[in-house]
Design an enzyme around this catalytic site. Structure first.
Site, PDB file in Angstrom:
ATOM      1  N   SER A  32      78.645  65.711  47.970  1.00  0.00           N
ATOM      2  CA  SER A  32      77.515  64.863  48.331  1.00  0.00           C
ATOM      3  C   SER A  32      76.640  65.385  49.455  1.00  0.00           C
ATOM      4  O   SER A  32      75.567  64.847  49.706  1.00  0.00           O
ATOM      5  CB  SER A  32      78.014  63.455  48.691  1.00  0.00           C
ATOM      6  OG  SER A  32      78.449  62.785  47.534  1.00  0.00           O
ATOM      7  N   SER A  74      75.401  62.323  47.054  1.00  0.00           N
ATOM      8  CA  SER A  74      74.826  61.052  47.450  1.00  0.00           C
ATOM      9  C   SER A  74      73.987  61.117  48.723  1.00  0.00           C
ATOM     10  O   SER A  74      73.349  60.129  49.104  1.00  0.00           O
ATOM     11  CB  SER A  74      75.944  60.031  47.645  1.00  0.00           C
ATOM     12  OG  SER A  74      76.813  60.429  48.706  1.00  0.00           O
ATOM     13  N   LYS A 133      72.491  59.647  57.335  1.00  0.00           N
ATOM     14  CA  LYS A 133      72.752  58.954  56.085  1.00  0.00           C
ATOM     15  C   LYS A 133      73.151  57.501  56.365  1.00  0.00           C
ATOM     16  O   LYS A 133      73.864  57.213  57.333  1.00  0.00           O
ATOM     17  CB  LYS A 133      73.875  59.690  55.345  1.00  0.00           C
ATOM     18  CG  LYS A 133      74.237  59.162  53.976  1.00  0.00           C
ATOM     19  CD  LYS A 133      75.328  60.058  53.375  1.00  0.00           C
ATOM     20  CE  LYS A 133      75.738  59.630  51.986  1.00  0.00           C
ATOM     21  NZ  LYS A 133      76.752  60.552  51.411  1.00  0.00           N
TER      22      LYS A 133
END
Length: 355
Positions: free
Chosen positions: A173, A149, A79
């Site tokens: 997330s 996210s 990420k």
């Protein structure tokens, strides 16, 4: 079957048996990522040249008899909140559009030490402050969201653009995009995986964990990245263990808590059925099911926001004061509200439940 379709465990076994090379696997994964990226948009940055160099090193090491373990030669994505030396880490924001770290974050360094092949940085909601990933589409239905996210990480794994990925989870997330994309997402015990070198949302609540295709794969990644780090005072000193032990075979002696309140109160029937079926499967494998009541469960969301919102505002206060125009409007309003340590219901309604 193409190599990119293999689970991490199956790819690792094939590499160890010399039936598949890290270069072949990486080339297949990179080709798949390039093929679907226009539709899925999982990656903020793809690093094919560096990935192929890393795959070549892994192949040479394994051929020389130096096999580091299950992740050796495995293509992995991270990420875009985790620092990567020499590769932009922007956290999905114009604020860090030109930020190139000098050193790897702890989790990236652990992946490299395990021999994994980094293939790129995956999209995230700006500074991980949201339950969607605006740039990314669900690989199973590109007209739908991938969640967030860590949506880019989940979409990359589900679409074959990475064999495994790392996400961050403050309040869903990792788990939300994994659920929406049909992957396995694990939010580990707090302090199990070091957060050094990760751009924080809330330093009290942030977690680092894997997104993979199977539970076994998640265990393999967690084994590689978990551990104490002096640079992160929240990390735990726990014994090294094989977390794949017993997966899918015999769970006798394992006690699993099943909540009786809150979590099944507002849930789609097919989701409840899937969860209850999974619980029954665990029981069938020998696990002992223990009914539990979660205390104050109805207050968890408010408590999370009471911690997360002011901490996020504190981290961004200087940059927000100097360059507010660089923030997206949804994140900016939350940060500005957090600076007052108060989140009016009208802002919550406009912004959604950011995590």
């Amino acid at each position: 079957m193409h190599p990119y379709q293999l689970t991490l465990a199956d790819a690792s076994r094939a590499i160890a048996a010399k039936e598949l090379s890290p270069i072949e696997l990486t080339e297949s994964v990179l080709a798949r990522a390039a093929h679907v990226e226009e539709d899925v948009s999982a990656f903020a940055t793809l690093t094919p040249e560096a990935a192929l160099r890393a795959a070549a090193r892994a192949q040479a090491e394994i051929a020389a008899g130096s096999h580091r373990g299950p992740l050796h030669g495995i293509p992995a994505a991270v990420k875009d909140i985790f620092d990567t030396a020499g590769t932009r880490t922007a956290a999905g924001s114009r604020v860090h559009a030109n930020r190139i770290p000098d050193a790897d974050s702890a989790v990236v360094a652990a992946l490299k030490e395990a021999g994994a092949v980094p293939v790129g940085k995956t999209h995230t909601h700006e500074f991980a402050y949201g339950t969607i990933t605006p740039a990314t589409h669900n690989p199973w239905a590109t007209d739908r969201v991938a969640g967030g996210s860590s949506g880019g990480s989940a979409a990359a794994v589900a679409s074959g653009g990475a064999t495994a990925a790392i996400g961050g989870d403050t309040g869903g997330s990792i788990r939300i995009p994994a659920a929406l994309c049909g992957a396995v997402g694990l939010k580990p015990t707090h302090g199990l995986v070091p957060r050094h070198g990760a751009i924080p949302l809330s330093w009290t609540l942030d977690h680092v964990g894997p997104i993979t295709r199977t539970v076994e794969d998640a265990a393999l990644v967690l084994d590689a990245v978990a551990g104490h780090d002096l640079r992160d005072p929240t990390t735990l000193r726990v014994p090294v263990e094989d977390r794949t032990r017993g997966i899918g075979t015999n769970l006798t002696g394992l006690r699993i808590g099943v909540p009786g309140n809150y979590f099944f109160d507002r849930i789609e029937p097919d989701v409840e059925q899937a969860v209850r079926s999974a619980v029954e499967t665990l029981a069938g494998l020998g696990a002992e099911l223990v009914g539990v009541e979660i205390p104050l469960a109805e207050s968890v969301h408010a408590a999370q926001w009471g911690i997360m919102v002011p901490e996020a505002a504190a981290y961004h206060q200087d940059t927000l004061w100097r360059s507010p125009e660089y923030y997206g409007p949804d994140v900016r309003v939350l940060l500005e509200a957090g600076g007052n340590s108060y989140l009016p219901p009208s802002i919550c309604a406009r912004s959604g439940c950011a995590l």
